[in-house]
Scaffold this motif. Structure first.
Motif, PDB file in Angstrom:
ATOM      1  N   ARG B  77      25.840  87.654 -68.650  1.00  0.00           N
ATOM      2  CA  ARG B  77      26.997  87.456 -67.759  1.00  0.00           C
ATOM      3  C   ARG B  77      27.402  88.794 -67.164  1.00  0.00           C
ATOM      4  NH1 ARG B  77      28.126  82.172 -68.236  1.00  0.00           N
ATOM      5  NH2 ARG B  77      27.684  81.279 -70.285  1.00  0.00           N
ATOM      6  N   PRO B  78      26.572  89.275 -66.241  1.00  0.00           N
ATOM      7  CA  PRO B  78      26.862  90.600 -65.688  1.00  0.00           C
ATOM      8  C   PRO B  78      28.232  90.676 -65.027  1.00  0.00           C
ATOM      9  CG  PRO B  78      25.130  89.483 -64.432  1.00  0.00           C
ATOM     10  CD  PRO B  78      25.372  88.673 -65.653  1.00  0.00           C
ATOM     11  N   GLU B  79      28.705  89.532 -64.557  1.00  0.00           N
ATOM     12  CA  GLU B  79      29.990  89.545 -63.848  1.00  0.00           C
ATOM     13  C   GLU B  79      31.142  89.841 -64.800  1.00  0.00           C
ATOM     14  OE1 GLU B  79      28.252  86.927 -64.648  1.00  0.00           O
ATOM     15  OE2 GLU B  79      29.563  85.350 -65.416  1.00  0.00           O
ATOM     16  N   LYS B  80      30.891  89.681 -66.098  1.00  0.00           N
ATOM     17  CA  LYS B  80      31.978  89.901 -67.061  1.00  0.00           C
ATOM     18  C   LYS B  80      31.959  91.291 -67.675  1.00  0.00           C
ATOM     19  CE  LYS B  80      33.282  85.311 -68.599  1.00  0.00           C
ATOM     20  NZ  LYS B  80      33.505  84.476 -69.791  1.00  0.00           N
ATOM     21  N   GLY B  81      31.110  92.177 -67.162  1.00  0.00           N
ATOM     22  CA  GLY B  81      31.092  93.541 -67.678  1.00  0.00           C
ATOM     23  C   GLY B  81      30.083  93.729 -68.793  1.00  0.00           C
ATOM     24  N   PRO B 160      20.946  97.255 -77.208  1.00  0.00           N
ATOM     25  CA  PRO B 160      22.275  97.271 -76.589  1.00  0.00           C
ATOM     26  C   PRO B 160      23.010  98.550 -76.991  1.00  0.00           C
ATOM     27  CG  PRO B 160      21.882  95.199 -77.752  1.00  0.00           C
ATOM     28  CD  PRO B 160      20.766  96.114 -78.111  1.00  0.00           C
ATOM     29  N   GLU B 161      23.817  99.047 -76.050  1.00  0.00           N
ATOM     30  CA  GLU B 161      24.504 100.309 -76.328  1.00  0.00           C
ATOM     31  C   GLU B 161      25.966 100.125 -76.702  1.00  0.00           C
ATOM     32  OE1 GLU B 161      23.216 101.165 -72.689  1.00  0.00           O
ATOM     33  OE2 GLU B 161      21.282 101.903 -73.405  1.00  0.00           O
ATOM     34  N   VAL B 162      26.506  98.994 -76.337  1.00  0.00           N
ATOM     35  CA  VAL B 162      27.943  98.816 -76.583  1.00  0.00           C
ATOM     36  C   VAL B 162      28.140  97.590 -77.469  1.00  0.00           C
ATOM     37  CG1 VAL B 162      28.590  99.857 -74.391  1.00  0.00           C
ATOM     38  CG2 VAL B 162      28.238  97.389 -74.510  1.00  0.00           C
ATOM     39  N   PRO B 163      29.280  97.536 -78.138  1.00  0.00           N
ATOM     40  CA  PRO B 163      29.531  96.382 -79.012  1.00  0.00           C
ATOM     41  C   PRO B 163      29.450  95.064 -78.242  1.00  0.00           C
ATOM     42  CG  PRO B 163      31.093  98.125 -79.491  1.00  0.00           C
ATOM     43  CD  PRO B 163      30.315  98.560 -78.266  1.00  0.00           C
ATOM     44  N   ASP B 164      29.009  94.072 -78.957  1.00  0.00           N
ATOM     45  CA  ASP B 164      28.791  92.738 -78.416  1.00  0.00           C
ATOM     46  C   ASP B 164      30.115  92.112 -77.971  1.00  0.00           C
ATOM     47  OD1 ASP B 164      27.855  90.192 -77.953  1.00  0.00           O
ATOM     48  OD2 ASP B 164      26.647  90.135 -79.780  1.00  0.00           O
ATOM     49  N   ALA B 165      30.126  91.571 -76.764  1.00  0.00           N
ATOM     50  CA  ALA B 165      31.349  90.935 -76.280  1.00  0.00           C
ATOM     51  C   ALA B 165      31.430  89.472 -76.702  1.00  0.00           C
ATOM     52  CB  ALA B 165      31.416  91.039 -74.757  1.00  0.00           C
ATOM     53  N   ASP B 166      30.339  88.946 -77.235  1.00  0.00           N
ATOM     54  CA  ASP B 166      30.334  87.538 -77.614  1.00  0.00           C
ATOM     55  C   ASP B 166      30.676  87.356 -79.087  1.00  0.00           C
ATOM     56  OD1 ASP B 166      29.694  86.118 -75.259  1.00  0.00           O
ATOM     57  OD2 ASP B 166      27.645  86.884 -75.367  1.00  0.00           O
ATOM     58  N   ARG B 167      31.005  86.127 -79.428  1.00  0.00           N
ATOM     59  CA  ARG B 167      31.211  85.792 -80.829  1.00  0.00           C
ATOM     60  C   ARG B 167      30.206  84.730 -81.267  1.00  0.00           C
ATOM     61  NH1 ARG B 167      34.042  80.958 -81.434  1.00  0.00           N
ATOM     62  NH2 ARG B 167      34.251  81.404 -83.639  1.00  0.00           N
ATOM     63  N   TYR B 168      30.089  84.566 -82.560  1.00  0.00           N
ATOM     64  CA  TYR B 168      29.072  83.679 -83.124  1.00  0.00           C
ATOM     65  C   TYR B 168      29.722  82.776 -84.160  1.00  0.00           C
ATOM     66  CZ  TYR B 168      26.047  87.015 -80.823  1.00  0.00           C
ATOM     67  OH  TYR B 168      25.434  87.797 -79.880  1.00  0.00           O
ATOM     68  N   ASP B 269      24.907  80.345 -73.720  1.00  0.00           N
ATOM     69  CA  ASP B 269      24.242  81.208 -72.738  1.00  0.00           C
ATOM     70  C   ASP B 269      23.785  80.423 -71.506  1.00  0.00           C
ATOM     71  OD1 ASP B 269      24.561  83.671 -73.860  1.00  0.00           O
ATOM     72  OD2 ASP B 269      22.636  83.673 -74.903  1.00  0.00           O
ATOM     73  N   HIS B 270      23.545  79.132 -71.671  1.00  0.00           N
ATOM     74  CA  HIS B 270      23.025  78.346 -70.555  1.00  0.00           C
ATOM     75  C   HIS B 270      24.131  77.751 -69.683  1.00  0.00           C
ATOM     76  CE1 HIS B 270      24.011  75.396 -73.626  1.00  0.00           C
ATOM     77  NE2 HIS B 270      24.040  74.473 -72.689  1.00  0.00           N
ATOM     78  N   LEU B 271      25.365  77.884 -70.126  1.00  0.00           N
ATOM     79  CA  LEU B 271      26.460  77.244 -69.380  1.00  0.00           C
ATOM     80  C   LEU B 271      26.880  78.094 -68.183  1.00  0.00           C
ATOM     81  CD1 LEU B 271      28.703  76.111 -72.371  1.00  0.00           C
ATOM     82  CD2 LEU B 271      27.094  74.722 -71.044  1.00  0.00           C
ATOM     83  N   ASP B 272      27.103  77.433 -67.070  1.00  0.00           N
ATOM     84  CA  ASP B 272      27.579  78.157 -65.896  1.00  0.00           C
ATOM     85  C   ASP B 272      28.925  78.789 -66.178  1.00  0.00           C
ATOM     86  OD1 ASP B 272      25.488  77.864 -64.093  1.00  0.00           O
ATOM     87  OD2 ASP B 272      26.068  75.790 -63.665  1.00  0.00           O
ATOM     88  N   GLU B 273      29.790  77.979 -66.794  1.00  0.00           N
ATOM     89  CA  GLU B 273      31.105  78.489 -67.162  1.00  0.00           C
ATOM     90  C   GLU B 273      31.249  78.278 -68.664  1.00  0.00           C
ATOM     91  OE1 GLU B 273      33.523  79.722 -65.179  1.00  0.00           O
ATOM     92  OE2 GLU B 273      32.442  79.469 -63.282  1.00  0.00           O
ATOM     93  N   ALA B 274      31.419  79.358 -69.391  1.00  0.00           N
ATOM     94  CA  ALA B 274      31.659  79.213 -70.826  1.00  0.00           C
ATOM     95  C   ALA B 274      33.121  79.535 -71.069  1.00  0.00           C
ATOM     96  CB  ALA B 274      30.769  80.163 -71.605  1.00  0.00           C
ATOM     97  N   ARG B 275      33.857  78.566 -71.620  1.00  0.00           N
ATOM     98  CA  ARG B 275      35.278  78.840 -71.844  1.00  0.00           C
ATOM     99  C   ARG B 275      35.420  79.981 -72.834  1.00  0.00           C
ATOM    100  NH1 ARG B 275      36.314  76.922 -76.874  1.00  0.00           N
ATOM    101  NH2 ARG B 275      35.132  75.091 -77.530  1.00  0.00           N
TER     102      ARG B 275
END
Lengths: 417, 994, 102
Positions: B77-81, B160-168, B269-275
């Motif tokens: 999601r490059p648009e999210k930084g 990856p160089e920065v902490p993960d923005a996602d959660r699991y 990851d496959h969703l266009d919009e992930a809430r």
């Protein structure tokens, strides 16, 4: 033995590498040997090598039930260090580090000993005291080890988080610069090639099934799946299977065998410059020459020979890794595996005599035997050659469990090996 | 880029949903249902990466998770930084979505022009294991020169160089039947297993669409339906059943003990919009009653010169790209095969209007009905031909083939121009999970494959992973595995293949670079070299050449490697061994394995009921085991040193208040309670009067000090035991162990009450004055309530167990109150204590004060190797009792030997100098290294009450060294200190025991 | 992760349990009368078998009860779990030390 060198390599490159010979032979066992070593891992092969090179004893067989280096030698996370607390341990492991430093040249086999430094992190007051105790003791024992502030830890290992806001913030670390890693398989192969070239018979796919003794109780022969092999001296170097072999010889041992798991990530470009260990949160990590992050996990709690542990052990280890290196959550686990480690009550090895004359044992390295390989082989060869322990392995006797002279690094410092 | 290679119709893509991604900065177009691989092919390009060692250009080999070549760095999601990029994603399984930003790896300066390709020129030198034979001289160059160069060249993508923005997320589940794989066998198994509704069934598939091989099957009919219709109907049926859970995008990666199965679901990851907050991936840990493995099979590449050129792919993958993704992988195809199944790919490509020819290694008479079908469809088929080599660099341009004559003779070469090759060397059942379950593999020579043999767990394999390839048989095998018994009519599949290891060639095989392991650049030559050098076990071959150890873990290469080794050794294949399969089946993100166990959920923090008050009052905290404890209470402008000195003074001159709630507390209750205590502790307990307290010492069976603490006798049959903070759980476990397993005859109950009682310590000459107004039903007078006594009554109307104990040497009380009332009691005491200057203090002051008195802390003075006598506590060891835990060990030879370390005090010559805790002690600082050491400093503080530094140490023969000057290490050298008794402070006035 | 049948609670995942090592090693009645070697043997020496193994477990995150289990250390499969005090199921007369604590 054909020497390895860049010129030999170039010469072979020109002729399609058709001229390389076997790195070790595949002999059938002879009727009798001066010494039989049970177990073709790094320690056993190193023992054979030093028997031949230091003591001139070349009529030696190494009996391996599978393929050489297939046990813990090829399953560990390859960490090498010697910053142990007790004098006895420091002497043993530092002996090994001294040998590691010239091992590639000695063996004419590049074992890729890489002195990238081993950094052990302190996360609480107890760790700090314990590691400083190590640093000071090491200094007086001539073992390099230094105390780093959190900022110095970060400078040495840039991926490390030294945020004060994590669950167990880094309060400092003990760094042994001479520590590092080596290519585990190459250690077994290099020793095998060196020993073989001097006449040692390496016999693979041969399992030891029993021991024959003279009337006075002393060793007469070992029984194997390839027949009876006569010998006066037997050295059992069977790591996780020590208990099994010794029980076939009629002896119980103060060891238990448990699975120890490890894993690697997919390979990535260089991102991790050293070895980091954190006992408080149970994490060990380095990056291999191939680019994989190599991560050591913990042991399972029960005796097992299955080389397979539970996923919860892996999960727990990665929790800790990602707490210290939060950017690694998007890395992926590529491979995980287990080894069977033999653990003694004081977590220190047993290297010496047994109640059976002529039978010697080298075991109990637990989770940390790889680092000791050259030193262990060197002093155990002395023990087998002379019938008496080397000064360095004298304290590591089986008898210490009777007298209470334990070398309990783990209890003393809460540091796993 | 437009989509010049998109076929005009067909496929399982949604042409109504166009999308685009960024590929190496350029726009790539496709549709919903595409993968990055199919989009790339639609654009006309195959080039997707560079190999690990030689940096050879590589294309797309497969259409699945076995892809070794096309590995991409993906920013999801490059648009999210930042924080959502990761390396080494397989283009063949990355589900296309608008906005993905992907790039190729392991090249510089670009994919098309990579300097690293110089390695390819040096390939004659860079053979398997070359690095073991060189880079040894000069010695220092390994660390400094060779290794850094090798490391930079190795590796694939960038971490990856920065902490993960996602959660699991993480989920545990149980089911009766878990079906792995939703191809024809898996669907059939799930249908059968769920049919009567009595079983909970889970069906997991790694793909984003269900159907497995049927997704690319456009010709088969099953009971009159097309494959697509059959899949659709099956999925609809399963969907409608309440006892079925269907999990697409879910890879079963680990098969552990006792049918514990681990799988990872790609959630968002496959969703266009992930809430916001939706997990990226979810780890499932499933305990299954029965597992049905329907994991299919992997196609084998053919091994010939330059078989790694972009444009050369597996034949079934070619079929998948044509049928499922509606992409022409080239304009002019050649299918090279030793397997009947590849004819289906050729027929389908031809039917899609693409020029296609077939080169079959098999002789005419060894082929099946597929041959006639191909010829009748107008496809040129060369049977009995070998492939000599591929032409072309960054894209295959042609295949050089030649007829195979009798006795191995090779006829005249012929070049087939082409821009894409589909190859098939037959099939390898995917027995990974079966092997992980510890089932024994059995070699089937007919199928040239290892098949599931003896099961080790409640598991059954079905379909291609079971060696069953014909569609009808696959569906029936699946149903059987699911507990059903059905018969279907289905189009006969083209099955059967002729195993080939390395294709015959008319040139010196020693000069040919034919790849076995694509990603790790292992050639047939390398494997032969390894065997020549004595590496004859397959595990040795793997480790020496690295074959099968890349990110695909050898899915496409293992059988070719094994077969080649067996061939060179002229031994039956199984005798070379099979590699053991270990989790994971495909790589799994650390994040999924970690799940929510991050940040505050990494390890829960235990807090006392007073914690909030401490935080509000400015406490600094320190972690102590799982707890966080108030460390000190700095006032404005104070550093730790100043705060601690002030707190220490306050306790000795007036009164301090301390939260001791973390102390472990255990009730030992029952008619045999005293006897139990006698056996567990070194002390004797029978004579302790009700209302009395005693300091207790506990050993392990090996004689070393395990824990300590004050024990109160509340009644004849009731003891209130305290333990160290860190020791509480293990002491409880230790007691339970002995009680249940060694002394079941004792009538005793043990109850942990650590959480139930909070402990407020009031220490100092004014402690009683602070306490007095609040306590009822207890006579607090010195006579009625002496030191080391316990009383039960009320404080602030709340029941209390009030201890008259001291860990400071001052008169003191420890107020045990039910945890829920602790904060209010604390506040009442604190408010009232203000007139006495009551001072809250933390663990650091507690440590200093107890050190002033020479009280030990187990875990600080002791380290698991100390006996009671070492600590000067032999007085606590009963001489009367015949036995207690650890007693026998105290008479072992080394425990009674001379020269053990003993606890002493140390006073530096310079009273302002504070020793380092952990510092070592020597008699002669000028001795040679290794220097004989006498002991170490265990505790060290500056004591304002003593006006100097104080320390405790364990020193060899320490008690015989009183007054002796020793040397203690400092960061820069040594300093002098004198051995002294480990008591530093004389309490004035109302002492603890006055 | 092992699935362990607590004799009191039924099957539960391994994380609810703690393994206490080899079973049927009873603490001696009169340690004072033992030789150092015999005491060391009790403290430290273990069978560590490759195959069937009797071991102690405690359901510490469950009912808190100790029990014994017979498990194969090669396959990790449990043959049986049984209450403390019960003899080793396959022991017959083989294990003389198995009676007391256990």
């Amino acid at each position: 033995m054909r020497r390895f060198s860049i010129s030999a390599l170039l010469k072979e490159a020109a002729n399609g590498h058709q001229g390389w010979e076997r790195q070790w032979r595949a002999p059938e066992p002879k009727k009798e040997y001066d010494v039989v070593i049970v177990g073709g891992g790094g320690h056993g092969l190193a023992t054979a090598y030093y028997l031949a090179t230091v003591h001139g004893i070349t009529n030696v067989a190494v009996i391996e039930k599978g393929w050489i280096g297939g046990g813990n030698t090829g399953r560990n996370t390859t960490i090498i260090r010697s910053n142990y607390l007790f004098d006895e341990s420091a002497a043993l492991y530092n002996h090994a580090v001294n040998l590691w430093e010239g091992l590639s040249q000695e063996l004419n086999y590049n074992v890729m000993f890489s002195q990238r430094g081993v950094l052990m992190l302190a996360h609480n007051h107890h760790d700090v005291i314990s590691f400083k105790r190590h640093v000071y003791a090491n200094r007086l024992n001539g073992v390099d080890n230094e105390w780093l502030t959190p900022e110095e830890c970060k400078e040495y290992c840039p991926p490390l988080s030294i945020s004060k806001d994590i669950r167990y913030p880094v309060l400092g670390g003990a760094l042994q610069r001479r520590g590092g890693t080596a290519r585990h398989d190459a250690v077994a192969w290099g020793y095998a090639r060196g020993a073989d070239a001097r006449g040692v018979d390496i016999i693979q796919n041969c399992e030891v099934t029993g021991l024959q003794r003279h009337h006075d109780g002393s060793v007469k022969a070992v029984e194997t799946t390839k027949g009876v092999i006569g010998t006066k001296r037997v050295g059992v170097v069977a790591a996780g299977h020590t208990g099994v072999v010794m029980s076939r010889f009629g002896l119980r041992m103060p060891v238990e065998s448990v699975p120890l798991q490890a894993l690697v990530s997919e390979p990535v470009k260089p991102v991790f410059p050293c070895v980091v260990m954190s006992n408080a949160v149970h994490a060990y990590i380095s990056q291999s020459d191939k680019g994989e992050l190599v991560i050591g996990a913990g042991t399972d709690q029960y005796v097992s020979y299955s080389q397979q542990g539970g996923i919860q052990i892996i999960n727990h280890t990665l929790d800790a890794i990602c707490e210290l290196f939060p950017q690694f959550t998007r890395m992926r686990m590529l491979r995980s595996w287990g080894g069977i480690v033999d653990v003694t009550p004081d977590r220190s090895p047993i290297l010496g005599k047994t109640p059976i004359p002529g039978l010697f044992v080298n075991c109990g390295w637990g989770t940390g035997g790889f680092k000791a390989t050259p030193g262990s082989g060197h002093v155990f060869a002395h023990t087998l050659a002379t019938g008496e322990p080397h000064k360095i392995n004298e304290p590591f006797s089986l008898d210490r469990f009777r007298t209470g002279y334990l070398i309990d690094e783990a209890a003393a410092a809460a540091v796993a090996h | 880029m437009s989509q010049p290679f998109r076929l005009p119709g067909g496929g399982r893509i949604d042409r109504s949903k166009p999308l685009s991604v960024t590929f190496n900065g350029k726009r790539l177009e496709g549709y919903r249902g595409d993968t990055i691989a199919s989009m790339l092919l639609a654009s006309g390009s195959h080039l997707a990466g560079r190999s690990f060692k030689y940096h050879r250009p590589r294309g797309i080999l497969t259409h699945g998770s076995d892809e070794p070549n096309a590995l991409l760095s993906v920013d999801w999601r490059p648009e999210k930084g930042a924080g959502r990029r990761d390396p080494n994603n397989r283009a063949s399984v990355v589900e296309a979505r608008d906005g993905l930003s992907v790039s190729t790896q392991n090249h510089w300066p670009s994919l098309e022009t990579d300097i690293g390709v110089v390695n390819d020129l040096l390939a004659p030198v860079f053979v398997a294991g070359f690095y073991y034979k060189t880079f040894m001289w000069p010695r220092s160059f390994w660390d400094k020169v060779y290794e850094p160069v090798i490391r930079r060249a190795a590796g694939l993508g960038e971490a990856p160089e920065v902490p993960d923005a996602d959660r699991y997320a993480n989920r545990h589940a149980h089911c009766d039947v878990l079906v792995v794989g939703a191809g024809p066998a898996g669907l059939s198994a799930a249908l059968a297993a769920s049919e009567d509704g009595s079983k909970r069934v889970m069906l997991a598939d790694e793909g984003f669409a269900l159907g497995g091989s049927l997704l690319q099957d456009v010709t088969s009919k099953i009971d009159g339906q097309s494959a697509a219709e059959w899949v659709e109907a099956a999925v609809a049926k399963l969907d409608a059943r309440e006892n079925v859970v269907i999990l697409p995008r879910t890879t079963v990666f680990g098969y552990y003990n006792h049918n514990h199965v681990a799988m990872v679901e790609r959630v968002s990851d496959h969703l266009d919009e992930a809430r916001d907050g939706l997990a990226r991936e979810r780890l499932w840990q499933v305990r299954a009653g029965q597992v049905v493995l329907a994991t299919g099979s992997h196609e084998r590449p053919l091994v010939f010169e330059n078989n790694d050129r972009p444009g050369i792919m597996l034949a079934e993958s070619m079929r998948a790209f044509v049928n499922r993704y509606a992409v022409a992988p080239g304009r002019s195809l050649v299918v090279a095969t030793s397997s009947a199944s590849a004819y289906r790919a050729a027929l389908d490509a031809k039917a899609a209007g693409i020029a296609t020819r077939i080169v079959d290694i098999r002789l005419e008479q060894d082929c099946g009905p597929e041959l006639a079908q191909a010829r009748s469809a107008g496809i040129e088929v060369l049977t009995g031909h070998t492939v000599i080599k591929a032409l072309g660099g960054k894209r295959v341009k042609g295949l050089v083939v030649a007829p195979l004559g009798n006795g191995g003779a090779i006829g005249t070469r012929r070049t087939l121009d082409c821009d894409c090759v589909g190859m098939s060397g037959g099939w390898t059942p995917s027995v990974h999970l079966f092997s992980q379950s510890r089932g024994k593999l059995a070699f089937d020579a007919e199928l040239d494959a290892f098949l599931p043999g003896q099961s080790a767990q409640a598991e059954i394999s079905a379909g291609a992973c079971h060696g069953v390839y014909d569609l009808k048989a696959v569906i029936e095998d699946g149903a059987k595995a699911g507990g059903g018994n059905i018969t279907v009519e289905a189009t006969a599949s083209f099955t059967g293949f002729q195993p080939v290891r390395v294709l015959p060639t008319d040139v010196d095989p020693g000069k040919v670079r034919a790849f076995i392991d694509f990603q790790n650049d292992v050639t047939a030559k390398d494997i032969k070299l390894a065997v020549r050098e004595g590496f004859t076990s397959i595990e040795h071959v793997k480790r020496y050449t690295t074959t099968g150890m890349a990110t695909d873990q050898g899915k496409t290469s293992n059988m070719n490697a094994l077969g080649l080794v067996a061939g060179v050794l002229d031994r039956p294949l199984p005798s070379v061994g099979t590699t053991t399969f270990r989790p994971p089946y495909t790589p799994v993100s650390f994040g999924a394995l970690v799940g929510p166990a991050r940040d505050e959920l990494f390890d829960p923090v235990r807090k006392t009921p007073i914690d909030a008050w401490a935080e509000a009052n400015g406490a600094a905290f320190e972690p102590v085991s799982l707890w966080r404890r108030a460390w000190y209470f700095p006032k404005a402008g104070e550093d730790m040193h100043a705060a601690v000195q002030r707190e220490c003074k306050a306790v000795r001159t007036s009164v301090g208040i301390f939260d001791a709630s973390t102390l472990g507390k255990i009730e030992v209750v029952g008619p045999d309670a005293a006897e139990f205590m006698n056996r567990i502790y070194t002390n004797a307990w029978s004579k302790l009067k009700v209302g009395g307290c005693r300091y207790g010492l506990m050993l392990r069976e090996d004689g070393f000090v395990y824990d300590d603490g004050v024990v109160a006798r509340l009644a004849e049959d009731r003891f209130h035991v305290t333990t160290t903070t860190g020791g509480a759980p293990r002491v409880m476990a230790h007691m339970e162990d002995y009680l249940q397993t060694e002394w079941p005859d004792l009538d005793v109950f043990l109850t942990s009450i650590t959480e139930q009682y909070a402990v407020i310590a009031l220490q100092g000459p004014n402690a009683r004055k602070v306490l007095e107004p609040f306590v009822t039903d207890i006579d607090l007078s010195e006579e009625a309530f002496p030191h080391m006594a316990v009383r039960e009554g009320y404080i602030c109307g709340v029941p209390t167990r009030l201890f008259r104990v001291s860990f400071t040497g001052e008169a003191g009380f420890e107020v045990n109150v039910p945890a829920d009332y602790a904060e209010s009691v604390w506040k009442a005491l604190y408010e009232h204590g203000k007139q006495f200057g009551i001072t809250p203090y933390g663990t650091e002051t507690m440590h200093v004060l107890r050190c002033e008195m020479g009280f030990i802390i187990v875990g600080q003075e002791t380290d698991g190797t100390a006996t009671p006598d070492d600590l000067g506590l032999s007085g606590l060891v009963s001489k009367v009792k015949t036995d207690f835990v650890g007693k026998r060990s105290l008479t072992r030879p080394d425990i009674t030997a001379e020269g053990r370390k003993q606890l002493v005090g140390l006073l530096t010559k310079n009273g302002q100098e504070v020793l380092d805790e952990g510092a070592q002690i020597v008699a002669d600082p000028s001795a040679q290294v290794p220097m004989p050491m006498l002991g170490h400093v265990t505790s060290s503080y500056f004591s304002s009450n003593c006006g100097r530094s104080i320390a405790m140490a364990m020193v060899k023969n320490g008690r015989a060294r009183m007054g002796e000057t020793l040397w203690v290490t400092t960061p820069s050298g040594f300093t002098e200190a004198v051995v002294a008794p480990a008591v530093f402070h004389q309490v004035q006035g109302a002492k603890a025991d006055a | 992760m092992l699935l362990i049948r607590c004799p009191y609670c039924g099957e539960r995942p391994e994380v609810e349990f703690h393994c206490g090592g080899e079973a049927h090693i009873a603490r001696p009645d009169t340690p004072a009368e033992m030789t150092d070697a015999d005491w060391a043997s009790f403290l430290y020496y273990r069978t560590n078998p490759k195959g069937l193994h009797a071991e102690r477990w405690v359901h510490n995150h469950g009912c808190g009860r100790w029990f014994n289990a017979l498990r194969d250390t090669v396959t990790d499969a449990f043959v049986q779990t049984y209450e403390m005090g019960a003899p080793r199921p396959d022991a017959g007369n083989a294990s003389s030390t198995a009676t007391k604590a256990a």
